[in-house]
Design an enzyme around this catalytic site. Structure first.
Site, PDB file in Angstrom:
ATOM      1  N   SER A 679       0.660  -1.115  -0.023  1.00 16.66           N
ATOM      2  CA  SER A 679       0.057  -0.133   0.119  1.00 16.66           C
ATOM      3  C   SER A 679       0.862   1.185   0.240  1.00 16.66           C
ATOM      4  O   SER A 679       0.209   2.370  -0.205  1.00 16.66           O
ATOM      5  CB  SER A 679      -0.908   0.307   1.108  1.00 16.66           C
ATOM      6  OG  SER A 679      -0.224   0.037   2.237  1.00 16.66           O
ATOM      7  N   LYS A 722      -6.000   3.952   9.160  1.00 15.02           N
ATOM      8  CA  LYS A 722      -5.099   4.710   8.549  1.00 15.02           C
ATOM      9  C   LYS A 722      -5.623   6.241   8.611  1.00 15.02           C
ATOM     10  O   LYS A 722      -4.768   7.153   8.826  1.00 15.02           O
ATOM     11  CB  LYS A 722      -4.771   4.268   7.197  1.00 15.02           C
ATOM     12  CG  LYS A 722      -4.030   3.149   6.896  1.00 15.02           C
ATOM     13  CD  LYS A 722      -4.148   2.582   5.206  1.00 15.02           C
ATOM     14  CE  LYS A 722      -3.344   1.270   5.294  1.00 15.02           C
ATOM     15  NZ  LYS A 722      -3.174   0.842   4.144  1.00 15.02           N
TER      16      LYS A 722
END
Length: 794
Positions: A679, A722
């Site tokens: 990611s 996140k």
């Protein structure tokens, strides 16, 4: 020589067919006849009271002669006694063997033509030896209990004629009727004597074996009776003294437990068998302890004992809300189970798996669920477990064998329907002793665990009533077959507002009580809790928040113990005074935009966090240097990003010649911590483009997303964690894959209002949002501050 028998035998004699007996010469016997069988014997008066008795081969269907044996016995009618109920009792004496020649009349009375059978009995050494041996065998048979009339024994001592002796002995042998007929048909007296001798020898051998067995049985029975009498006497003496046989009392106690344990029928049979075995074992033997412990487990396991469920959904919801803040998905799942349980009595327990970062309340949630359902709570930690026997137990052949933890804990709980928490299921190990995760496949499968068989018990136990809850920090280490058996519920990290509510509702009151400040409880302001959350903790859960609150309470307690006045209010200044200098800072808000440094978002076991990807270049041959403990997947992301940038230099405004004489170095700070995952792909590309284009990357823009070789931005996981990390770090804008837009539903409204979200499908959109249009003269990328323990991005 020929034995001379003088008898006036008519040529024609009445005949009576025998079915169940054989008549021998010199034999006096009685038969009982029905009225319809009387004519031959009544007619015998006309034939010198003689009648022929011949055994039937088979029941006659027409003529009588073919159905009769050839040899029979001529008998004399001694007496006929009429019976009151009809029929008669007839006494007969055998005279000689006769051969049947013909049936001259069949009805109304059978008349037969006969001839006497001449027997030749020559005395010889063989016949004398056989007669002597036969007499000896008869006495042996008599000694073994073979009943013989006294007059017969006296007669035998004086008979030296083989023919007469063989016929007399044959009468008292337990031979089948066909064998008796064969003896009757053996005309040679010596041959007949040999056959009788062989039969008598077999009879004596049978009597011998029977005698030996009977003697052994009598000996054992005598010993058992003696032991029984001694035990009864001992028991009586102990009762008189007020004492009790410990072994007998223990056996009776165990037998009572077996009867009252309500075991399944097959288990009960095994327990009773083991009980009988235990009673035969010497108490000093090690086997006695093994068998005793095994029976203890069998009798104490709650085969049929269960706690009633609390089916009041409203009350259950109240209890869940009292114990935990938010966690809507979990609470909804428990209430759904209770709803179905209220409609259906018998149902399989759910297998739930709580996945989330440390400190979000996974374990305490299990206790709350048990309290809500009114069930017992069991918790075992699977972290570091490597032995399969911890789950399934050891076989009883091993010294010190015990059941597995599943059966042990259910036995301790005393209920067959507890809430059973298997903590840290993602940290199970495996070695030469087996794989505990594989053993859990049966435990956590509702289609199999109705007959879970522990190696120690070796009998099936039904686990379908148990509610199993597993916990994990991440799903990846869990084997796919085990993961497939569980219903996964994700518990995300808490927002600052949620932490504030949890602290005010639960943590502060708990720590004030724990540290003895209940009578002078200080009031924590919202600002004080926010100060602890921002400056002294950096986590997804609330474990460190609780520790810091506890630390503040201990310091206040110390001041009170020293005679100082208790603090009535804890405000931000009090927090700074008691906890010291802040441990964490807003990493992004405190930094400036820099060339070659991009801000990324990462997901870890501890929740979300930010990372900084730094890129710098130096003169040299074309090369790529990667540092920062990057994993293979992350290295591949860097190479894919670099290949994309090289392939699109013209579009991105970069001179392609720069790559030919430049060494590129990519570094992710906190180099001692391993990092991996795809990611960070768009973050890597942004840092490279920023470096070679000279455009500074915005520090208030954080990004996450996997990048393909053609520039497409692919979906990632853990967006909520996140985003919360970005908010903690002071980020203003978050760039994420367009395919993750659906995950905005899981993010609280107040967080969405504070941050700007931009969802991208192509890496070029990222460059537009993350890079400044123009930048001052490029400067060498310097190391940006990274939070301690920076996590690996995914």
């Amino acid at each position: 020589m020929t034995e001379n028998i003088t008898i006036n035998m008519p040529e024609i004699v009445p005949l009576y067919p025998l079915r169940e007996i054989i008549a021998f010469p010199y034999m006096v016997f009685t038969i009982f006849l029905k009225q319809e069988d009387m004519p031959p014997f009544e007619e015998a008066v006309l034939f010198n009271n003689l009648v022929a008795l011949v055994k039937l081969r088979e029941e006659p269907t027409g003529e009588l002669f073919p159905a009769l044996h050839e040899i029979g016995t001529l008998c004399k009618v001694m007496q006929i006694n009429k019976l009151a109920g009809g029929g008669a009792k007839v006494v007969l004496e055998g005279v000689i063997r006769v051969r049947l020649l013909a049936i001259v009349q069949q009805t109304p009375v059978a008349l037969s033509r006969l001839e006497p059978v001449r027997e030749f009995a020559e005395k010889s050494m063989v016949s004398e030896a056989l007669v002597g041996s036969l007499n000896a065998l008869l006495k042996i048979a008599l000694s073994y209990g073979r009943p013989l009339p006294d007059d017969v024994m006296k007669m035998i001592d004086f008979i030296d004629n083989p023919a007469r002796l063989s016929d007399l002995v044959a009468l008292y042998l337990n031979l089948p009727i066909d064998e008796l007929q064969k003896l009757l048909e053996t005309v040679d007296p010596l041959e007949r004597l040999k056959k009788v001798y062989m039969h008598l020898t077999n009879e004596v051998q049978r009597l011998q074996i029977k005698g030996e067995v009977q003697a052994e049985v009598t000996k054992k029975v005598g010993k058992s009776q003696k032991e029984f009498l001694l035990r009864e006497q001992m028991k009586q003496i102990q009762e008189e003294l007020g004492e009790e046989d410990s072994r007998l009392g223990e056996a009776n106690e165990l037998r009572s437990k077996v009867e009252s344990a309500h075991m399944p029928e097959d288990v009960r049979r095994i327990a009773e068998k083991e009980m009988r075995r235990l009673e035969r074992i010497n108490p000093a033997s090690p086997e006695y302890t093994v068998s005793r412990t095994y029976l203890d487990y069998l009798t104490t396991i709650p085969w049929q004992v269960s706690t009633p469920d609390n089916r009041d959904i409203n009350q259950a919801e109240t209890i869940l809300n009292e114990d935990h803040y938010d966690l809507k998905k979990v609470k909804e799942r428990i209430l759904e189970y209770l709803a179905v349980r209220s409609l259906k009595d018998k149902m399989k327990g759910p297998i739930l798996c709580f996945v989330g970062p440390p400190g979000v309340g996974k374990t305490s949630l299990g206790k709350s669920i048990a309290r809500t359902l009114g069930r017992k709570f069991i918790r075992i930690s699977l972290g570091g477990m490597r032995d399969e026997a911890e789950i399934r137990g050891h076989r009883r052949t091993y010294i010190g064998a015990l059941p597995g933890r599943i059966i042990q804990e259910i036995n301790r709980a005393g209920s067959n329907n507890p809430v059973f928490m298997l903590d840290e299921v993602d940290k199970i190990g495996a070695d030469f002793r087996g794989d505990p995760a594989s053993a859990l496949l049966e435990v956590l499968d509702p289609e199999q665990n109705f007959s879970f068989t522990d190696h120690y018990l070796d009998v099936p136990f039904d686990l379908t009533n148990v509610m199993f809850i597993t916990t994990a920090n991440q799903l990846d280490p869990i084997p796919a077959p085990l993961k497939d058996r569980m219903e996964v519920i994700t518990l995300s990290g808490y927002t600052d507002e949620e932490k504030l509510n949890i602290a005010k509702s639960y943590l502060v009151a708990r720590e004030v009580e724990e540290n003895g400040l209940a009578s002078m409880a200080p009031q924590f302001t919202d600002e004080a809790i926010y100060r602890v959350t921002h400056d002294y903790t950096r986590e997804a859960g609330v474990r460190n928040l609780q520790r810091n609150i506890a630390s503040i309470c201990r310091k206040i307690a110390k001041e009170v113990a020293q005679g100082k006045k208790a603090r009535p209010i804890v405000n931000p200044e009090t927090v700074s005074e008691l906890l010291g200098a802040p441990k964490f800072f807003d990493e992004v808000a405190s930094e400036k935009d820099r060339v070659g440094v991009a801000t990324g978002l990462a997901w870890t076991e501890s929740g979300g966090d930010i990372i900084f990807v730094e890129a710098t270049k130096m003169k040299g041959k074309e090369d790529l240097i990667l540092t920062g403990s990057l994993g293979e997947v992350m290295k591949e992301s860097v190479r894919a990003a670099l290949s994309f940038v090289k392939a699109n230099c013209a579009e991105l405004g970069i001179d392609k010649k720069m790559f030919d004489e430049t060494t590129l170095h990519i570094h992710v700070p906190a180099g001692s911590i391993p990092k991996d995952g795809p990611s960070a792909g768009i973050t890597m590309a942004t840092a490279i483009v920023s470096l070679f284009s000279g455009r500074a990357a915005r520090r208030d823009v954080a990004m996450t997303g996997e990048m393909s070789l053609t520039g497409r931005v692919l979906a990632i996981g853990g967006l909520k964690e996140k985003v919360l990390a970005a908010r903690r770090a002071g980020v203003k804008k978050v760039l994420a894959p367009a395919k993750n837009k659906k995950d905005l539903e899981d993010i609280p409204e107040n967080v969405k209002n504070e941050l700007e979200f931009f969802f991208v499908e192509d890496i070029r959109e990222v460059f537009v949002q993350a890079l400044n249009p123009t930048s001052p003269a490029p400067t060498a990328a310097t190391s940006a501050r990274t939070p301690a323990g920076a996590p690996p991005p995914q």
